[in-house]
Design an enzyme around this catalytic site. Structure first.
Site, PDB file in Angstrom:
ATOM      1  N   TRP A 152      29.900  35.885  40.827  1.00  0.00           N
ATOM      2  CA  TRP A 152      30.328  34.698  41.676  1.00  0.00           C
ATOM      3  C   TRP A 152      30.865  35.153  43.272  1.00  0.00           C
ATOM      4  O   TRP A 152      30.822  34.102  43.821  1.00  0.00           O
ATOM      5  CB  TRP A 152      31.069  33.867  40.901  1.00  0.00           C
ATOM      6  N   ASP A 178      25.738  34.297  38.459  1.00  0.00           N
ATOM      7  CA  ASP A 178      26.709  33.754  37.750  1.00  0.00           C
ATOM      8  C   ASP A 178      26.588  32.299  37.686  1.00  0.00           C
ATOM      9  O   ASP A 178      26.006  31.598  38.726  1.00  0.00           O
ATOM     10  CB  ASP A 178      28.276  33.916  38.333  1.00  0.00           C
ATOM     11  N   GLU A 249      26.991  48.308  40.162  1.00  0.00           N
ATOM     12  CA  GLU A 249      27.863  48.306  41.259  1.00  0.00           C
ATOM     13  C   GLU A 249      29.392  47.498  40.854  1.00  0.00           C
ATOM     14  O   GLU A 249      29.373  46.354  40.496  1.00  0.00           O
ATOM     15  CB  GLU A 249      27.285  47.206  42.349  1.00  0.00           C
ATOM     16  N   LEU A 250      30.419  48.360  40.585  1.00  0.00           N
ATOM     17  CA  LEU A 250      31.448  47.738  39.937  1.00  0.00           C
ATOM     18  C   LEU A 250      32.749  47.430  40.808  1.00  0.00           C
ATOM     19  O   LEU A 250      32.791  47.434  42.111  1.00  0.00           O
ATOM     20  CB  LEU A 250      31.416  48.807  38.839  1.00  0.00           C
ATOM     21  N   CYS A 283      34.664  43.106  46.365  1.00  0.00           N
ATOM     22  CA  CYS A 283      34.952  44.389  45.801  1.00  0.00           C
ATOM     23  C   CYS A 283      35.280  45.591  46.769  1.00  0.00           C
ATOM     24  O   CYS A 283      35.807  46.597  46.245  1.00  0.00           O
ATOM     25  CB  CYS A 283      33.613  44.736  44.981  1.00  0.00           C
TER      26      CYS A 283
HETATM   27  P1  NAD Z   1      31.547  40.177  35.471  1.00  0.00           P
HETATM   28  O1  NAD Z   1      31.485  41.470  34.949  1.00  0.00           O
HETATM   29  O2  NAD Z   1      32.426  39.322  34.400  1.00  0.00           O
HETATM   30  O3  NAD Z   1      30.316  39.218  35.580  1.00  0.00           O
HETATM   31  C1  NAD Z   1      29.265  39.574  36.362  1.00  0.00           C
HETATM   32  C2  NAD Z   1      28.060  39.019  35.830  1.00  0.00           C
HETATM   33  O4  NAD Z   1      27.731  39.769  34.566  1.00  0.00           O
HETATM   34  C3  NAD Z   1      27.950  37.854  35.640  1.00  0.00           C
HETATM   35  O5  NAD Z   1      26.639  37.092  36.038  1.00  0.00           O
HETATM   36  C4  NAD Z   1      28.325  37.694  33.965  1.00  0.00           C
HETATM   37  O6  NAD Z   1      27.456  36.313  33.443  1.00  0.00           O
HETATM   38  C5  NAD Z   1      27.333  38.724  33.488  1.00  0.00           C
HETATM   39  N1  NAD Z   1      27.855  39.170  32.340  1.00  0.00           N
HETATM   40  C6  NAD Z   1      29.018  39.097  31.742  1.00  0.00           C
HETATM   41  N2  NAD Z   1      28.898  39.778  30.578  1.00  0.00           N
HETATM   42  C7  NAD Z   1      27.893  40.118  30.309  1.00  0.00           C
HETATM   43  C8  NAD Z   1      27.348  41.153  29.434  1.00  0.00           C
HETATM   44  N3  NAD Z   1      28.090  41.271  28.091  1.00  0.00           N
HETATM   45  N4  NAD Z   1      25.988  41.394  29.550  1.00  0.00           N
HETATM   46  C9  NAD Z   1      25.170  41.200  30.693  1.00  0.00           C
HETATM   47  N5  NAD Z   1      25.584  40.240  31.388  1.00  0.00           N
HETATM   48  C10 NAD Z   1      26.986  39.832  31.442  1.00  0.00           C
HETATM   49  O7  NAD Z   1      32.158  40.187  36.673  1.00  0.00           O
HETATM   50  P2  NAD Z   1      32.766  39.140  37.705  1.00  0.00           P
HETATM   51  O8  NAD Z   1      34.400  38.908  37.266  1.00  0.00           O
HETATM   52  O9  NAD Z   1      32.001  37.879  37.673  1.00  0.00           O
HETATM   53  O10 NAD Z   1      32.826  39.658  39.129  1.00  0.00           O
HETATM   54  C11 NAD Z   1      33.895  40.373  39.410  1.00  0.00           C
HETATM   55  C12 NAD Z   1      33.838  41.900  39.564  1.00  0.00           C
HETATM   56  O11 NAD Z   1      32.783  42.203  40.184  1.00  0.00           O
HETATM   57  C13 NAD Z   1      34.946  42.445  40.140  1.00  0.00           C
HETATM   58  O12 NAD Z   1      35.418  43.657  39.180  1.00  0.00           O
HETATM   59  C14 NAD Z   1      34.320  43.289  41.389  1.00  0.00           C
HETATM   60  O13 NAD Z   1      35.057  44.217  41.913  1.00  0.00           O
HETATM   61  C15 NAD Z   1      33.045  43.486  40.791  1.00  0.00           C
HETATM   62  N6  NAD Z   1      32.044  43.459  42.197  1.00  0.00           N
HETATM   63  C16 NAD Z   1      31.541  44.828  42.417  1.00  0.00           C
HETATM   64  C17 NAD Z   1      30.796  44.613  43.601  1.00  0.00           C
HETATM   65  C18 NAD Z   1      29.977  46.006  43.966  1.00  0.00           C
HETATM   66  O14 NAD Z   1      29.148  45.899  44.977  1.00  0.00           O
HETATM   67  N7  NAD Z   1      30.587  47.011  43.737  1.00  0.00           N
HETATM   68  C19 NAD Z   1      30.145  43.415  44.280  1.00  0.00           C
HETATM   69  C20 NAD Z   1      30.723  42.330  43.728  1.00  0.00           C
HETATM   70  C21 NAD Z   1      31.810  42.383  42.923  1.00  0.00           C
END
Ligand code: NAD
Length: 512
Positions: A152, A178, A249-250, A283
């Site tokens: 999101w 999201d 990408e985490l 991120c």
């Molecule tokens: P999240 O992992 O909770 O969710 C991300 C997406 O994955 C959402 O669409 C969610 O619905 C989905 N999801 C959740 N559980 C799942 C599962 N078990 N199987 C498949 N899909 C699932 O992350 P978040 O809180 O929405 O985002 C924030 C995180 O993302 C932070 O840690 C941030 O650093 C990271 N981020 C990384 C980058 C990058 O490019 N490295 C960019 C943006 C955000």
């Protein structure tokens, strides 16, 4: 501002067979923004099949003939920027300045791959086993249907930066944004179809990650995931069981280094811009600042001055420097990290409190010192407008402390000497290192891959890798004369000798 008719039109694009919905929040007010459809695992399976059908035709379209769709999308993005920003701000609470940078990112992606993809995806001649006798080519075959799962925080940029190369490479895509930020993503999907994308090629499903996201991971031919490290590990394990590829990408806990020879004013201004972009929910934002003792006092003073000048507002114009956090959950995490640090002895130099009079999830940009390893914010990603400053004696200490984290996404180095900055950058364990900038120029340099080392990811976006990961390489080799089956009349020992002679000759002439 966002009409019911527009919401209905956008939601029509969601693969959902029931009338179940989710409510999304207008982040600036806390009220309901929209109701968006809820997909089921069965809807995901149908979406994958529909995308697969369309993909089989799309894969037969020459790469050069795919590109014009994305050129038209580029023009439409520029034309509709303000409408996208209105939705993006309501869904995320970010400032319009941050939104503008976000909506601009896919423009760079389109420009880059429109120029580079035809050559990158063209069949490449490779050296055959025996020169002249074997002809070998490497082809790039699309994976099939790519599942793209996005978070999101930068919902528009992250979706389209990944979808565009996947589609250009000849794939179909099923996108799971999201839920809270589905509308702005759907607006972009609608523009892609207006630009002439073949119907069905790009599908959207919406739902809880563990239900709908999992269903997508279990059916797509490749997974492109952006989100938390925790979810990334689950996806990797699931995709691994099916032997399908993935890129992740985490998260990060990014360092910013101010070296002794930095332009301190530039470092302070640059640090504010990068640390508090999207209220720190980026991120790549630094959360740990390592400042050389020679410039420490000067830097801290200038940095605080800049932070205190920031304008926080829920404004649909360019007046705000920082907007809101996106959710109650993010607000709670930020409060928890700051209160934990305060209770354990950290000093709050500025900020450290919520601003509910501006909006339900606003929190002040916050600067901490005296942060120690037992505090939550020391090495856990806060993902909010909270930074800690540490005094360091020299470059060695700065590098050691910067690298002392399980993450390795982004780092920044400020120095007046480019050579000095580059020397330090090469010692940092991060997928991207910015010199005299926080996070923008590396992201915008789409010709170079970017992504995370260590727990910050697997694979890269941008560059050749960001396109080729959506393909399988295929080796096509032609035996021009029979080499591998000797004639019946030739004793096999003679064949062995002649082959060994040939291999020796080739080695001596350095052909192989
Ligand atoms: P999240 O992992 O909770 O969710 C991300 C997406 O994955 C959402 O669409 C969610 O619905 C989905 N999801 C959740 N559980 C799942 C599962 N078990 N199987 C498949 N899909 C699932 O992350 P978040 O809180 O929405 O985002 C924030 C995180 O993302 C932070 O840690 C941030 O650093 C990271 N981020 C990384 C980058 C990058 O490019 N490295 C960019 C943006 C955000």
């Amino acid at each position: 501002m966002i009409s019911d008719a527009l919401v209905a039109r956008l939601c029509d694009r969601v693969a959902a067979s029931t009338s179940d919905t989710f409510s999304t929040v207008n982040v600036f007010t806390g009220g309901t923004l929209a109701k968006v459809p809820r997909s089921s695992p069965e809807d995901v399976a149908e979406a994958v099949e529909a995308a697969r059908k369309a993909q089989q035709v799309w894969a037969g379209v020459a790469v050069a003939d795919r590109i014009p769709v994305f050129e038209r999308f580029h023009a439409l993005l520029l034309k509709h920027t303000e409408e996208i920003l209105d939705i993006l701000q309501a869904e995320t609470g970010k400032s319009r300045k941050d939104g503008f940078l976000e909506v601009s990112a896919p423009l760079v992606t389109v420009g880059h791959y429109a120029r580079k993809a035809p050559k990158l995806l063209a069949p490449q001649r490779r050296q055959g086993m025996l020169p002249g006798l074997v002809k070998t080519r490497e082809l790039r075959v699309p994976k099939g249907v790519v599942g793209t799962i996005t978070p999101w925080n930068y919902p528009f940029a992250l979706a389209f930066m990944d979808i565009i190369p996947a589609l250009i490479a000849g794939n179909g895509v099923v996108l799971k944004p999201d839920t809270q930020t589905a509308l702005c993503t759907l607006f972009g999907v609608d523009l892609l179809y207006q630009a002439g994308l073949p119907q069905g090629l790009l599908q959207v499903v919406i739902g809880d990650g563990p239900v709908v996201g999992t269903a997508l991971v279990d059916t797509a031919d490749y997974i492109g995931f952006t989100g938390s490290t925790r979810t990334g590990r689950e996806i990797a394990a699931r995709a691994g069981r099916r032997l399908v590829g993935y890129s992740l990408e985490l998260g990060g806990k990014n360092p910013l280094l101010v070296l002794a020879d930095a332009n301190v004013h530039q470092a302070a201004v640059g640090a504010v811009q990068t640390c508090f972009s999207n209220s720190g929910q980026l991120c790549m934002s630094p959360e740990r600042l390592f400042v050389h003792t020679a410039v420490y006092d000067d830097f801290v003073q200038r940095f605080l001055n800049e932070v205190k000048r920031m304008n926080l507002a829920a404004a649909y114009d360019y007046s705000a420097d920082m907007g809101s956090l996106t959710s109650q959950r993010q607000l709670e995490t930020v409060i928890k990290h700051v209160e934990d640090a305060r209770a354990k002895g950290a000093t709050v130099l500025t900020g450290g409190k919520a601003r509910p009079e501006l909006g339900p999830f606003f929190y002040e940009p916050t600067v901490l010192t005296d942060v120690t390893p037992e505090m939550l914010c020391y090495d856990n990603e806060t993902f909010g407008p909270v930074v800690s400053i540490y005094r360091v004696a020299d470059d060695t200490e700065a590098v050691e402390r910067a690298n002392a984290t399980s993450y390795g996404l982004n780092a920044s180095v400020f120095s007046k000497s480019i050579a000095h900055g580059e020397h330090v950058a090469a010692q940092l364990k991060a997928g991207t290192v910015h010199i005299n900038d926080g996070h923008v120029v590396g992201l915008g340099s789409a010709d170079a891959p970017m992504g995370g080392m260590k727990d910050s990811g697997v694979g890269r976006r941008n560059g050749a890798e960001g396109l080729l990961k959506y393909t399988e390489s295929q080796n096509i080799s032609v035996q021009r004369v029979p080499l591998t089956t000797p004639p019946r009349w030739l004793p096999f020992g003679w064949y062995v000798k002649s082959m060994q002679g040939l291999l020796r000759l080739i080695r001596r002439s350095n052909i192989r």
